[in-house]
Write a protein that holds these residues in place. Sequence first.
Motif, PDB file in Angstrom:
ATOM      1  N   ILE A  50       0.835  -1.214   0.000  1.00  0.00           N
ATOM      2  CA  ILE A  50       0.000   0.000   0.000  1.00  0.00           C
ATOM      3  C   ILE A  50       0.864   1.256   0.000  1.00  0.00           C
ATOM      4  O   ILE A  50       0.571   2.229  -0.695  1.00  0.00           O
ATOM      5  CB  ILE A  50      -0.945  -0.006   1.222  1.00  0.00           C
ATOM      6  CG1 ILE A  50      -2.126  -0.946   0.967  1.00  0.00           C
ATOM      7  CG2 ILE A  50      -1.475   1.394   1.506  1.00  0.00           C
ATOM      8  CD1 ILE A  50      -3.116  -0.996   2.099  1.00  0.00           C
ATOM      9  N   TRP A  51       1.952   1.229   0.792  1.00  0.00           N
ATOM     10  CA  TRP A  51       2.760   2.444   0.924  1.00  0.00           C
ATOM     11  C   TRP A  51       3.404   2.877  -0.386  1.00  0.00           C
ATOM     12  O   TRP A  51       3.274   4.043  -0.770  1.00  0.00           O
ATOM     13  CB  TRP A  51       3.800   2.242   2.028  1.00  0.00           C
ATOM     14  CG  TRP A  51       3.162   2.176   3.375  1.00  0.00           C
ATOM     15  CD1 TRP A  51       2.303   3.068   3.934  1.00  0.00           C
ATOM     16  CD2 TRP A  51       3.300   1.116   4.326  1.00  0.00           C
ATOM     17  NE1 TRP A  51       1.904   2.653   5.181  1.00  0.00           N
ATOM     18  CE2 TRP A  51       2.502   1.459   5.452  1.00  0.00           C
ATOM     19  CE3 TRP A  51       4.013  -0.074   4.356  1.00  0.00           C
ATOM     20  CZ2 TRP A  51       2.413   0.647   6.578  1.00  0.00           C
ATOM     21  CZ3 TRP A  51       3.924  -0.887   5.477  1.00  0.00           C
ATOM     22  CH2 TRP A  51       3.129  -0.515   6.563  1.00  0.00           C
ATOM     23  N   PRO A  52       4.105   2.017  -1.120  1.00  0.00           N
ATOM     24  CA  PRO A  52       4.654   2.480  -2.407  1.00  0.00           C
ATOM     25  C   PRO A  52       3.568   2.844  -3.415  1.00  0.00           C
ATOM     26  O   PRO A  52       3.762   3.738  -4.239  1.00  0.00           O
ATOM     27  CB  PRO A  52       5.486   1.276  -2.901  1.00  0.00           C
ATOM     28  CG  PRO A  52       4.994   0.101  -2.120  1.00  0.00           C
ATOM     29  CD  PRO A  52       4.554   0.641  -0.803  1.00  0.00           C
ATOM     30  N   LEU A  53       2.403   2.190  -3.334  1.00  0.00           N
ATOM     31  CA  LEU A  53       1.318   2.536  -4.251  1.00  0.00           C
ATOM     32  C   LEU A  53       0.776   3.924  -3.937  1.00  0.00           C
ATOM     33  O   LEU A  53       0.497   4.718  -4.847  1.00  0.00           O
ATOM     34  CB  LEU A  53       0.201   1.490  -4.153  1.00  0.00           C
ATOM     35  CG  LEU A  53      -0.928   1.602  -5.174  1.00  0.00           C
ATOM     36  CD1 LEU A  53      -0.382   1.523  -6.591  1.00  0.00           C
ATOM     37  CD2 LEU A  53      -1.962   0.505  -4.936  1.00  0.00           C
ATOM     38  N   ARG A  54       0.633   4.236  -2.639  1.00  0.00           N
ATOM     39  CA  ARG A  54       0.196   5.592  -2.267  1.00  0.00           C
ATOM     40  C   ARG A  54       1.172   6.640  -2.788  1.00  0.00           C
ATOM     41  O   ARG A  54       0.767   7.691  -3.301  1.00  0.00           O
ATOM     42  CB  ARG A  54       0.108   5.702  -0.748  1.00  0.00           C
ATOM     43  CG  ARG A  54      -1.084   5.017  -0.101  1.00  0.00           C
ATOM     44  CD  ARG A  54      -0.974   5.149   1.396  1.00  0.00           C
ATOM     45  NE  ARG A  54      -2.052   4.465   2.096  1.00  0.00           N
ATOM     46  CZ  ARG A  54      -2.068   4.272   3.417  1.00  0.00           C
ATOM     47  NH1 ARG A  54      -1.057   4.718   4.163  1.00  0.00           N
ATOM     48  NH2 ARG A  54      -3.075   3.640   3.984  1.00  0.00           N
ATOM     49  N   GLU A  55       2.455   6.332  -2.663  1.00  0.00           N
ATOM     50  CA  GLU A  55       3.467   7.281  -3.123  1.00  0.00           C
ATOM     51  C   GLU A  55       3.377   7.481  -4.634  1.00  0.00           C
ATOM     52  O   GLU A  55       3.522   8.596  -5.139  1.00  0.00           O
ATOM     53  CB  GLU A  55       4.857   6.768  -2.741  1.00  0.00           C
ATOM     54  CG  GLU A  55       5.991   7.744  -3.038  1.00  0.00           C
ATOM     55  CD  GLU A  55       5.892   9.033  -2.241  1.00  0.00           C
ATOM     56  OE1 GLU A  55       6.469  10.046  -2.686  1.00  0.00           O
ATOM     57  OE2 GLU A  55       5.244   9.036  -1.168  1.00  0.00           O
ATOM     58  N   ARG A  56       3.112   6.396  -5.358  1.00  0.00           N
ATOM     59  CA  ARG A  56       2.973   6.503  -6.807  1.00  0.00           C
ATOM     60  C   ARG A  56       1.764   7.358  -7.169  1.00  0.00           C
ATOM     61  O   ARG A  56       1.802   8.165  -8.097  1.00  0.00           O
ATOM     62  CB  ARG A  56       2.856   5.109  -7.421  1.00  0.00           C
ATOM     63  CG  ARG A  56       2.937   5.115  -8.950  1.00  0.00           C
ATOM     64  CD  ARG A  56       2.874   3.703  -9.527  1.00  0.00           C
ATOM     65  NE  ARG A  56       3.926   2.878  -8.974  1.00  0.00           N
ATOM     66  CZ  ARG A  56       3.715   1.702  -8.391  1.00  0.00           C
ATOM     67  NH1 ARG A  56       2.498   1.229  -8.294  1.00  0.00           N
ATOM     68  NH2 ARG A  56       4.724   1.012  -7.918  1.00  0.00           N
ATOM     69  N   MET A  57       0.655   7.173  -6.425  1.00  0.00           N
ATOM     70  CA  MET A  57      -0.530   7.980  -6.671  1.00  0.00           C
ATOM     71  C   MET A  57      -0.240   9.463  -6.459  1.00  0.00           C
ATOM     72  O   MET A  57      -0.685  10.330  -7.217  1.00  0.00           O
ATOM     73  CB  MET A  57      -1.669   7.550  -5.726  1.00  0.00           C
ATOM     74  CG  MET A  57      -2.111   6.114  -5.875  1.00  0.00           C
ATOM     75  SD  MET A  57      -2.838   5.836  -7.493  1.00  0.00           S
ATOM     76  CE  MET A  57      -3.023   4.064  -7.426  1.00  0.00           C
TER      77      MET A  57
END
Length: 526
Positions: free
Chosen positions: A419-426
Amino acid sequence: MARDDYVESPPESPIDEAEEVAELAAVPGAPVERHNPLGHNVTLLSAINLNFGQILGHGIFSMGGAVLASVGSVGLYFTAWILAPLLAYVGLMVYSELSSYFPLRSGGSVVYLEQQYPRPKFFVPIVFAVTSTLLAYHAVTAIVFAQYWLVAFSLPITSTSQTVVAIIGTTVTSAIALASTKWSLRIVNVFSIFKVLSLIFVVITGIVVLLGLTHIKDPWTHFQHPWANSNWDLNGLANTLIKTNTAVAGWHNAFFVLGEVRSHDPVRVVSRAGYISLSITIVLYLLTNVAYIAVVPPEEIKASGQLVGALFFKHVFGESAAAKILPIMVTASCFGNMIAVVVGSARVLREIARQGLLPWPAFWSTSHPFGTPSVPIIFKWFLSVLVILLLPAKDAFNFLLDLASYPFLVFGAAFTFGIWPLRERMKKMGLPKCKYEMWDVFIVLVPPEDGQGDVSFWYGTYCVVGMGVLLFSALFYYVYIVYLPKRGGYEIVEEIEDLPDGARNARLVRRYKAQEASTENEPLLS
């Protein structure tokens, strides 16, 4: 992200940041189907019942004996049944956030892992794809269905009879899911309501027993000294949590059909369905277990195998015709469960195919001839029948249950932490903050110690086989995505293909470095 998942453009940024945003937006994956060829038949009610259909299967009627035998005491028994739903709530929060990023994509975790781990290119999606395909059976519920069916008709439970009835049950439920999604959902709705009413009947019976209105004497006796004989062995506790977690699994089933929800906000529908179905299940499961302990002596529960529910009714109603009520309840629950599982998990296999990770993706993702994912459904049926035939009948339940659990515990941890790297990508793509953003959580996996499990052969067999499947998946990735392209002088790229029925697939193809100017690419897996 999949190419069409977002229509927003990233904010203006310097050239180097713009290049990074472009790279982030190029995460491989299946394209969005704006017009789903499987239709939009899922409402809030059917989403709730899809979850009920998977949760309320054999678990509450068959897990009690194995759980109490593992933990030893009534106190630990109830602790395990309380912890599992709490972990399920965390999982539901994870799914709600992740699904909000991809509201038009069915398939659940297959989509999330694809987008969370873009590097090494194709690695995580391929490992998940191969693992999910090899473990795409639903034989566990079929085995319990067979056992209770035989009990209901006073037939002996032998290896042959259990196998035959399990295969028949698997075949009939798969045929229903294959013929029509709409009618499958209707049947699931009917059976789900029946399941809830069945558990309410068990709960009311338990309350009547505790009030002293039956022939059961001293119903509170079994609740005294709740921590006596507790087994704190890590292997037993780990197996127990796996089993109780499996018993409440299914709160996420509606997420698998997210792209078929009839709503302008499908994430809200499936998220609400998850919370409603899980909350009702928790109350029913806890009160059902209270009824079991009140009626059946703990030592009998430990030795009950998968028939604790039948013991409960025999103690209350004796050997009369009423003793057959519960077996009929369980067979009906398992029947509805198998349909719900096939409906949901077939979408996972179809989404894997749409990623281009299975041979002949157009063949796997077709909706012909009935407007259902026919090839995944038939494949699941074949694999389920195969494992039912190959495994010893007496060990099939526990082995299959544990085999499927360990690899997907790994994936569960992966998409939670992802979730954390995906949030950063968003954030880098300039997308707004997710309204379903969950609290930060940590998942701890406890490995089993050396010793004997709950099968007649070496207890670690399921762990070895499960981890072997993961290693085989990684080897498959290395050979087809790394080794062969390097030796053959080509690279793996994606192409999008649109099919006549409205399906859209990604297709992995070979692009030879010496022929980059060519307009044709050679298919890799087709």
